[in-house]
Design an enzyme around this catalytic site. Structure first.
Site, PDB file in Angstrom:
ATOM      1  N   ARG A  88      -7.548  -5.176   0.705  1.00 10.75           N
ATOM      2  CA  ARG A  88      -6.553  -4.278   0.122  1.00 10.75           C
ATOM      3  C   ARG A  88      -5.640  -5.045  -0.833  1.00 10.75           C
ATOM      4  O   ARG A  88      -5.303  -6.208  -0.571  1.00 10.75           O
ATOM      5  CB  ARG A  88      -5.722  -3.654   1.251  1.00 10.75           C
ATOM      6  CG  ARG A  88      -4.697  -2.615   0.805  1.00 10.75           C
ATOM      7  CD  ARG A  88      -5.325  -1.397   0.232  1.00 10.75           C
ATOM      8  NE  ARG A  88      -4.392  -0.251   0.237  1.00 10.75           N
ATOM      9  CZ  ARG A  88      -4.566   0.830  -0.508  1.00 10.75           C
ATOM     10  NH1 ARG A  88      -5.607   0.921  -1.312  1.00 10.75           N
ATOM     11  NH2 ARG A  88      -3.716   1.839  -0.437  1.00 10.75           N
ATOM     12  N   THR A 120     -12.064   6.952  -5.419  1.00  5.11           N
ATOM     13  CA  THR A 120     -12.668   5.970  -4.512  1.00  5.11           C
ATOM     14  C   THR A 120     -14.194   6.140  -4.430  1.00  5.11           C
ATOM     15  O   THR A 120     -14.778   7.054  -5.008  1.00  5.11           O
ATOM     16  CB  THR A 120     -11.993   6.071  -3.126  1.00  5.11           C
ATOM     17  OG1 THR A 120     -10.579   6.023  -3.306  1.00  5.11           O
ATOM     18  CG2 THR A 120     -12.415   5.000  -2.200  1.00  5.11           C
ATOM     19  N   GLN A 144      -3.013   0.908  -7.173  1.00  4.17           N
ATOM     20  CA  GLN A 144      -2.853   1.060  -5.728  1.00  4.17           C
ATOM     21  C   GLN A 144      -1.404   0.997  -5.261  1.00  4.17           C
ATOM     22  O   GLN A 144      -1.087   1.478  -4.162  1.00  4.17           O
ATOM     23  CB  GLN A 144      -3.659  -0.018  -4.997  1.00  4.17           C
ATOM     24  CG  GLN A 144      -5.161   0.093  -5.172  1.00  4.17           C
ATOM     25  CD  GLN A 144      -5.792   1.242  -4.408  1.00  4.17           C
ATOM     26  OE1 GLN A 144      -5.091   2.092  -3.863  1.00  4.17           O
ATOM     27  NE2 GLN A 144      -7.109   1.292  -4.374  1.00  4.17           N
ATOM     28  N   ASP A 188       0.293   3.961  -3.791  1.00 10.03           N
ATOM     29  CA  ASP A 188       0.036   4.394  -2.408  1.00 10.03           C
ATOM     30  C   ASP A 188       1.204   4.042  -1.486  1.00 10.03           C
ATOM     31  O   ASP A 188       1.233   4.465  -0.332  1.00 10.03           O
ATOM     32  CB  ASP A 188      -1.243   3.747  -1.872  1.00 10.03           C
ATOM     33  CG  ASP A 188      -2.476   4.572  -2.181  1.00 10.03           C
ATOM     34  OD1 ASP A 188      -2.338   5.681  -2.728  1.00 10.03           O
ATOM     35  OD2 ASP A 188      -3.603   4.103  -1.885  1.00 10.03           O
ATOM     36  N   SER A 204      -3.403   2.983   3.189  1.00 14.83           N
ATOM     37  CA  SER A 204      -4.595   3.629   2.648  1.00 14.83           C
ATOM     38  C   SER A 204      -5.073   4.704   3.612  1.00 14.83           C
ATOM     39  O   SER A 204      -4.603   4.795   4.751  1.00 14.83           O
ATOM     40  CB  SER A 204      -5.696   2.582   2.449  1.00 14.83           C
ATOM     41  OG  SER A 204      -6.927   3.177   2.124  1.00 14.83           O
ATOM     42  N   SER A 205      -6.016   5.514   3.147  1.00 18.28           N
ATOM     43  CA  SER A 205      -6.710   6.463   4.022  1.00 18.28           C
ATOM     44  C   SER A 205      -8.193   6.135   4.151  1.00 18.28           C
ATOM     45  O   SER A 205      -8.942   6.880   4.784  1.00 18.28           O
ATOM     46  CB  SER A 205      -6.561   7.881   3.485  1.00 18.28           C
ATOM     47  OG  SER A 205      -5.210   8.277   3.452  1.00 18.28           O
ATOM     48  N   GLY A 220     -12.020  10.156  -1.425  1.00 20.10           N
ATOM     49  CA  GLY A 220     -11.335  11.441  -1.412  1.00 20.10           C
ATOM     50  C   GLY A 220      -9.854  11.408  -1.122  1.00 20.10           C
ATOM     51  O   GLY A 220      -9.309  12.389  -0.623  1.00 20.10           O
ATOM     52  N   GLY A 221      -9.155  10.295  -1.372  1.00 22.88           N
ATOM     53  CA  GLY A 221      -7.722  10.249  -1.105  1.00 22.88           C
ATOM     54  C   GLY A 221      -7.428  10.436   0.369  1.00 22.88           C
ATOM     55  O   GLY A 221      -8.197  10.017   1.234  1.00 22.88           O
TER      56      GLY A 221
END
Length: 564
Positions: free
Chosen positions: A100, A384, A421, A424, A448-449, A470-471
């Site tokens: 990340r 993503t 990023q 986020d 993040s998801s 997909g967020g």
């Protein structure tokens, strides 16, 4: 020159031939030994090439990702980050790798506040250098390769370098996203690459070459990830970020100091299965396990998979999981995340008891646990990419990678796009005098998801590798596919193609154009506020069954499944 033209023509012909294959031919695959599923046929072929050469699942995943960064640059690339789960067939170890992005050391809680101390407009924050975090993808891939790679590092770059030099055809999805984007032309480098000299978006089928990307990859192939994180490439990244119209704080010192991390995978039971996901800074592993842990308290297999009762239970469990996610989940190196309590079966039974079969709960509140942060609003920007690989030895990779929103920050340098990023993070560092867990801090990783997932059967053997882009909806998409296979015995292709319903602790989202639209009246009668919307997941799944491996690729995108 004639040879080069022939190679370009052959690459374009291969690409175009894949786009006109039937959906079934593109998507579903079976193999007793090895398999790759990812979002673009050319990327899948790169992975298959590595497996044919005797490479490992990690080798194939690296080759796939490097090509994705070329042919699907709107979704992921070396200017972004990723999370990777690895299962080792020999010994059964599950390892979790965190690539990340991190906030620059010069960034603080006011990064996304305007002069009045209010949160900036989302898109004002995204476009330009302010949103760019230290990319983590290459350091993470190198870390995983050191332990699990079989082929030489440099060999994994060959397919992407070849395609970048010889050319490929712009896919329909990439063309559509270029045409729809409002900000990509703001960067001269991106404008020259993605648009014609007249400023028109390049259409599907247009030959596209990227010699700058090929040169960047060649340097990294020869010099390792250090060639990206220091030297000429790093200097150009920093110059681009700091010189943008909306300048950022990323420095060469941030790049040099970046470390990928090995985390502890999160595992929990669901019925007779073990489900494993990624730990923070992503919220995906926790939320997937929470939703499934709550749903384990209900009998689902006898319900219609796309019926109102199943959708109601799924979305109510999701509502509760998102309440906890928004309060507690953040980078665990900076925030004390009560993971053990959030995943405790007793706690999940207590949360499940809040779900009524005949009525919607009021807006879900987070559980009363220690270290609760203030609840902050967030913007959901689906993007993503996800890939899965199983090699001939039985090792498996489930990896989700991203540049965040489509085309990231819209800044292009040396043939690749830089992420956005940092958006986020919560833009507001505190609310009502209480700190937000996911606030900006120097060196911190934004929440993040992303939800790369591995599932093991009752005997402990590898069973499923899954995940999606997909967020924030990634979590629901992943659960949806897993339930399809584990509860309703759908094959992987059926599971990834089934209609989506999701809830992020707000309206219940129903996939536009699907059979779920017909449930609106029934769900509204239960108290759901419904919203019919596009839900473009990009699920990729490999499942090991009695007859070998089966794969599924989401028909909403351009992925395929293939085997050596």
């Amino acid at each position: 020159m004639l040879l080069l033209r022939r190679r370009v023509f052959s690459a374009l012909l291969l690409t175009l031939s894949i786009w006109v294959m039937s959906p079934a031919a593109q998507a579903e695959g079976r193999s007793p030994e090895a398999m790759v599923a990812a979002a673009n046929p050319l990327a899948v072929e790169a992975g298959v090439e590595m497996l044919r050469a005797g490479g490992s699942a990690v080798d194939a995943a690296i080759a796939v990702q490097l090509v994705l960064g070329l042919v699907e640059p709107q979704s992921s690339g070396i200017g972004g980050g990723a999370f990777l789960l690895h299962y080792g067939a020999e010994g059964g170890a599950i390892q979790a790798y965190d690539g990340r992005e991190t906030a620059p050391m010069a960034a603080g809680p006011d990064l996304f506040l305007d002069e009045q101390g209010q949160a900036m407009d989302f898109w004002e924050a995204v476009v330009g250098g302010r949103s760019v975090g230290t990319p983590g993808l290459l350091r993470m891939l190198e870390l995983a390769h050191e332990t699990h790679g079989k082929l030489p590092w440099g060999a994994l770059f060959a397919p992407a370098i070849r395609l970048a030099e010889e050319g490929f055809a712009i896919s329909p999805r990439l063309a559509g996203q270029i045409a729809a984007d409002e900000y990509l032309q703001t960067d001269p480098t991106a404008r020259a690459y993605f648009y014609t000299a007249e400023g028109a978006p390049k259409p599907a089928g247009t030959p596209l070459r990227n010699p700058d990307y090929a040169e960047s990859l060649r340097r990294i192939a020869e010099g390792g990830a250090n060639a990206f994180y220091s030297g000429a490439i790093a200097a150009d990244i920093v110059a681009k970020v700091q010189g943008a119209e909306n300048p950022g704080l990323l420095s060469e010192a941030d790049l040099t100091a970046y470390e990928a991390k090995e985390r502890t995978a999160l595992c929990g039971s669901y019925r007779a299965y073990e489900v494993c996901g990624m730990s923070p800074p992503t919220s995906g592993g926790v939320a997937v396990l929470q939703i499934m842990g709550m749903l384990e308290n209900f009998e689902l297999s006898g319900l219609a998979p796309d019926g109102a009762e199943a959708v109601h239970l799924l979305t109510e469990a999701s509502r509760l999981a998102f309440a906890d996610r928004n309060a507690y989940l953040a980078d665990s190196d900076f925030v004390a995340v009560p993971l053990e309590r959030l995943l405790d079966p007793t706690y999940l039974r207590q949360r499940a008891a809040l779900i009524q079969r005949d009525a919607v709960m009021d807006k879900a509140e987070p559980g009363r646990l220690p270290q609760r942060g203030a609840l902050a609003p967030e913007v959901d920007t689906p993007s993503t990419s996800h890939l899965v690989v199983v090699d001939a030895a039985g090792n498996a990779v489930s990896m989700t990678s991203s540049v965040e929103s489509a085309f990231g920050s819209r800044l292009m340098v040396r043939g690749f796009l830089l992420n956005n990023q940092l958006t986020d993070f919560s833009f507001l560092p505190e609310i009502d005098g209480k700190e937000v867990a996911n606030r900006v801090e120097p060196g911190k990783r934004p929440r993040s998801s992303m939800s790369p997932t591995l599932v093991f059967d009752p005997e402990g053997a590898f069973h499923i590798a899954a995940g999606s882009p997909g967020g924030a909806r990634i979590i629901g998409y992943t659960v949806n596919a897993l339930l399809g296979m584990l509860e309703w015995d759908l094959d992987p292709q059926e599971a990834v193609a089934r209609a989506h319903a999701a809830n992020l602790n707000g309206p219940t989202l129903l996939e536009a154009g699907s059979a779920l639209e017909a449930l609106e009246d029934e769900l509204q009668a239960l108290g759901h506020e419904t919203r019919v919307t596009g839900m473009t997941s990009g699920l990729h799944v490999i499942r090991r069954g009695a007859d070998g491996l089966e794969g599924g690729a989401d028909p909403r995108r351009e992925g395929i499944v293939a085997q050596p």
